[in-house]
Design an enzyme around this catalytic site. Structure first.
Site, PDB file in Angstrom:
ATOM      1  N   CYS A  18       0.832  -1.210   0.000  1.00  0.00           N
ATOM      2  CA  CYS A  18       0.000   0.000   0.000  1.00  0.00           C
ATOM      3  C   CYS A  18       0.868   1.261   0.000  1.00  0.00           C
ATOM      4  CB  CYS A  18      -0.936   0.096   1.190  1.00  0.00           C
ATOM      5  SG  CYS A  18      -2.102  -1.231   1.323  1.00  0.00           S
ATOM      6  N   ARG A  49       5.461  -0.234  -4.750  1.00  0.00           N
ATOM      7  CA  ARG A  49       5.037  -1.019  -3.600  1.00  0.00           C
ATOM      8  C   ARG A  49       4.025  -2.089  -3.996  1.00  0.00           C
ATOM      9  NH1 ARG A  49       6.420   2.091   0.869  1.00  0.00           N
ATOM     10  NH2 ARG A  49       4.843   1.218   2.212  1.00  0.00           N
ATOM     11  N   TRP A  97      -3.294  -2.514  -1.663  1.00  0.00           N
ATOM     12  CA  TRP A  97      -3.007  -3.915  -1.991  1.00  0.00           C
ATOM     13  C   TRP A  97      -3.853  -4.747  -1.043  1.00  0.00           C
ATOM     14  CZ3 TRP A  97      -0.857  -8.607  -0.445  1.00  0.00           C
ATOM     15  CH2 TRP A  97      -0.508  -9.462  -1.492  1.00  0.00           C
ATOM     16  N   ASN A 123      -2.405   1.649   5.835  1.00  0.00           N
ATOM     17  CA  ASN A 123      -1.495   0.618   5.346  1.00  0.00           C
ATOM     18  C   ASN A 123      -1.246  -0.321   6.503  1.00  0.00           C
ATOM     19  OD1 ASN A 123       0.749  -0.847   4.620  1.00  0.00           O
ATOM     20  ND2 ASN A 123       2.109   0.914   4.398  1.00  0.00           N
ATOM     21  N   GLY A 124      -1.446  -1.637   6.299  1.00  0.00           N
ATOM     22  CA  GLY A 124      -1.229  -2.601   7.375  1.00  0.00           C
ATOM     23  C   GLY A 124      -2.426  -3.525   7.494  1.00  0.00           C
ATOM     24  N   GLU A 498      15.382 -25.472  -4.508  1.00  0.00           N
ATOM     25  CA  GLU A 498      15.075 -24.045  -4.619  1.00  0.00           C
ATOM     26  C   GLU A 498      16.363 -23.244  -4.879  1.00  0.00           C
ATOM     27  OE1 GLU A 498      12.643 -22.373  -5.224  1.00  0.00           O
ATOM     28  OE2 GLU A 498      12.980 -20.354  -4.504  1.00  0.00           O
ATOM     29  N   LYS A 502      17.040 -20.912  -8.132  1.00  0.00           N
ATOM     30  CA  LYS A 502      17.372 -19.477  -8.038  1.00  0.00           C
ATOM     31  C   LYS A 502      18.631 -19.179  -8.832  1.00  0.00           C
ATOM     32  CE  LYS A 502      14.431 -17.986  -6.918  1.00  0.00           C
ATOM     33  NZ  LYS A 502      13.211 -18.554  -6.461  1.00  0.00           N
ATOM     34  N   GLU A 505      18.003 -19.500 -12.664  1.00  0.00           N
ATOM     35  CA  GLU A 505      17.083 -18.553 -13.302  1.00  0.00           C
ATOM     36  C   GLU A 505      17.612 -17.126 -13.372  1.00  0.00           C
ATOM     37  OE1 GLU A 505      13.123 -18.602 -11.586  1.00  0.00           O
ATOM     38  OE2 GLU A 505      13.874 -18.353  -9.555  1.00  0.00           O
ATOM     39  N   HIS A 521      25.433 -41.782  -7.825  1.00  0.00           N
ATOM     40  CA  HIS A 521      24.915 -42.634  -8.902  1.00  0.00           C
ATOM     41  C   HIS A 521      24.867 -41.878 -10.225  1.00  0.00           C
ATOM     42  CE1 HIS A 521      23.855 -45.772  -6.068  1.00  0.00           C
ATOM     43  NE2 HIS A 521      23.229 -44.868  -5.320  1.00  0.00           N
ATOM     44  N   LYS A 620       6.896 -13.516 -14.363  1.00  0.00           N
ATOM     45  CA  LYS A 620       6.498 -13.672 -12.964  1.00  0.00           C
ATOM     46  C   LYS A 620       5.295 -14.604 -12.852  1.00  0.00           C
ATOM     47  CE  LYS A 620       6.472 -12.593  -8.554  1.00  0.00           C
ATOM     48  NZ  LYS A 620       7.476 -13.387  -7.798  1.00  0.00           N
TER      49      LYS A 620
END
Ligand code: G6P
Length: 625
Positions: A18, A49, A97, A123-124, A498, A502, A505, A521, A620
């Site tokens: 926000c 934001r 948001w 905001n929050g 992961e 990262k 990518e 193996h 994304k």
């Protein structure tokens, strides 16, 4: 990246979500333009934001309030809202948001009280939202939105009706609400002022001649002032064109002038809230994102969700990319801790995996965006076979959330970097929290899991602050590497996958993850002197087993990087680059420990001259199969 350049209010303690701007001027045009135009430009500077709707209120000298708001992005709706046509002496504006209530025109801010005399932007998230909402409805308030923000306007309205001054009403309101907030309130009883209060969410005052302003971040104000005061937690007060009043702990006044700082920002810093890249910003945001997730879960993990999971014949957990790795962690915990029959799979493999489900089965879709087509298709297939469907997602009102039977929102704040970071950590913590509740229902001992869930924000913070620079140095050593392995066993396998994802990518180094025991193996055939191998080890039953695999790699001359619980001295001694992390014993460690992999990947990308925010060929949110 130097920590010095991180602006304190937008730094590692706050959740970026926000945008807020408020301004009071002595006369119209003191700002040199209509107040509506100023508000629009300020919101544009807060766009980084992330948001889904926009709104503003402009108040003229005779207290007439114009309020306009709408779902959508500024560029699409600025003409409909018509910012430039409005001038006045007080203005507040907001980019929202969604956290409580889907993105929509009526949920957009500002919100007003029953009498149209209190106008609030916020905001929050308020933790005691449900309780306050019921209380206000029982007292006859008319709520026009599903937001927590609107409640603030009605609480102030009540206090004013009881005869309190606006400042007293503000103090009482702050005593009533719990959670994270930075809010601005226009109260028509004192029409030249904007009242504010802050806890956790950021807010900064900007000082001017004949005007003062207040915003969630400096970029919103930089065109008009560089003299700012960063408001601290527990502070509240008001601004008017000529005054700034701040008090702490509900009535100890503070000398605002002693806190004025002059900022000197580059445009680069402004766009990303002080960080060189969104990915860095989102890595640093993880502690607060996890806190925010944890604050939102108690209301969402209902007894019914726990019941259907415990009664399920089989639980399927699907995700794509990073969300698949989080699904792996959740699956691991459900199988190994609660003894449920769960299995995780890559969403796009839904045809071969979802063969004969029925209403005894449960399907969990894990998706940051809630829009990934592979996960959506998997979910639809599970639903068509009558399985019960739970969505774990970060985006309110997303397709996956809408189509699921049960939805759980992570509330991690918007994630802009293509390479997911904070949403992995918050997906894991969401899963861990569910597992904790399942254990409690089943009477399974889970005190270590509970403890690690609660300390994960502070451990993540510690790891990021301690190791960012070291990962920067390590990236200089590894930047010419052509291949890397990430090896883990059992609990550390998902974050090994992961880590490899990262690295490949964003730094374009070929990186693979394997179960460490499997590495002999085949994969070991590639290892030659200097080949980087990253081992990740928690202090659990797999910590011993992995020692042989480290020795095997060392014998071939591998450059071993070992990120392990600090008490695992024997394992750490085998490393060319030991990374001793706070000791953790459960898969919850996946959330804090993954920060090492993220920071290594980020710094590798930067050292190799690539922009981590714009990886080639990737998007994304992927909405084509
Ligand atoms: C894309 C992104 C990944 C992300 C994946 C799943 O491939 O590039 O970073 O992990 O989608 O996205 P979701 O929104 O479903 O978590």
């Amino acid at each position: 990246m130097s920590r010095d350049i991180i602006y304190c209010a937008a730094g590692n303690r706050v959740l970026i979500v926000c945008g807020i701007i408020g301004v009071c001027q002595r006369e119209k045009l003191v700002l040199g333009e209509p107040i509506g135009s100023f508000l629009k430009k300020a919101l544009q500077r807060l766009e980084y934001r992330g948001y889904d709707s926009v709104g503003f209120a402009v108040i003229d000298k005779d207290r007439r309030i114009t309020l306009r708001k709408k779902k959508g992005k500024l560029a699409e709706i600025e003409n409909i809202l018509g910012f430039d046509a409005f001038d006045g002496v007080v203005g507040i504006a907001h980019t929202r948001w969604a956290t409580h209530g889907e993105p929509s025109d009526r949920n957009a801010h500002p919100h007003i009280d029953c009498n149209g005399c209190v106008v609030v932007i916020h905001n929050g998230t308020l933790q005691n939202y449900q309780e306050l909402k019921e209380l206000l409805i029982s007292r006859g308030h008319l709520l026009r939105s599903d937001t927590d923000t609107e409640l603030i306007a009605h609480i102030i309205e009540e206090k004013i009706r009881e005869g309190l001054t606006p400042l007293e009403a503000l103090r009482e309101t702050v005593k009533t609400i719990k959670g994270a907030y930075a809010f601005l309130a226009y109260i028509c009883k004192e029409p030249d002022k904007i009242f504010f209060a802050k806890n956790v969410s950021p807010i900064v005052i900007g000082l001017g001649n004949g005007f003062n302003m207040i915003a969630s971040d400096i970029p919103a104000m930089i065109s008009h002032t560089k003299r700012v005061i960063v408001v601290e937690d527990g502070e509240m007060g008001y601004i008017s064109p000529d005054t700034i009043y701040i008090e702490k702990d509900n009535n100890t006044p503070i000398d605002p002038m002693s806190r004025v700082i002059t900022v000197d920002w580059t445009p680069e810093m402004i766009d990303k809230g002080g960080y060189p890249h969104y990915m860095a910003k989102e890595i640093y945001e993880q502690p607060i994102a996890i806190r925010s997730t944890l604050a939102g879960l108690p209301d969402q993990i209902t007894d019914e969700i726990l019941r259907i999971l415990l009664r399920a014949r089989r639980i399927y957990i699907a995700g794509a990319g990073t969300s698949y790795h989080a699904a792996m962690v959740i699956d691991f915990m459900m199988r190994n801790i609660v003894d449920l029959d769960s299995r995780s799979f890559i969403s796009s493999e839904y045809l071969s995996t979802l063969r004969s489900l029925d209403d005894n089965d449960v399907f969990i879709a894990v998706s940051q965006s809630g829009e990934t087509i592979d996960t959506l298709m998997a979910m639809r297939r599970a639903k068509s076979m009558n399985a019960k469907v739970i969505a774990v997602t970060n985006v309110l009102g997303s397709t996956i959330a809408r189509e699921a039977d049960y939805k759980i929102y992570m509330r991690a704040g918007p994630e802009i970097g293509v390479a997911a970071t904070k949403t992995f950590a918050t997906e894991v913590i969401t899963g861990a929290y569910i597992v904790e509740k399942l254990c409690l229902v089943r009477g399974i001992e889970c005190s270590q899991l509970s403890k690690e869930i609660r300390i994960s924000p502070s451990i993540t913070e510690l790891i990021i602050n301690k190791y960012f620079k070291e990962m920067e140095s390590l990236s200089k050593i590894l930047k010419e590497a052509r291949n890397m392995y990430f090896l883990g066993r059992g609990s550390t396998l998902p974050i090994s996958y992961e880590g490899a994802l990262k690295v490949k990518e964003i730094s374009y180094i070929h990186a693979e993850a394997y179960p460490a025991g499997e590495s002999k193996h085949g994969p070991i055939a590639l290892v030659e002197p200097g080949f980087p191998v990253v081992f990740t080890i928690f202090d659990d039953e797999y910590g011993e087993l992995i020692i042989n695999n480290i020795e095997e790699m060392k014998a071939r001359g591998a450059y071993t990087i070992i990120a392990a619980s600090e008490n695992l001295e024997r394992q750490l001694k085998l490393a060319n680059k030991p990374i001793a992390l706070p000791t953790m014993r459960t898969p919850v460690a996946s959330a804090p420990y993954v920060a090492i992999h993220q920071m290594l990947a980020y710094n590798l990308a930067v050292s190799r001259g690539y922009d981590p925010d714009k990886p080639r060929n990737l998007a994304k949110t992927v909405t084509v199969e």
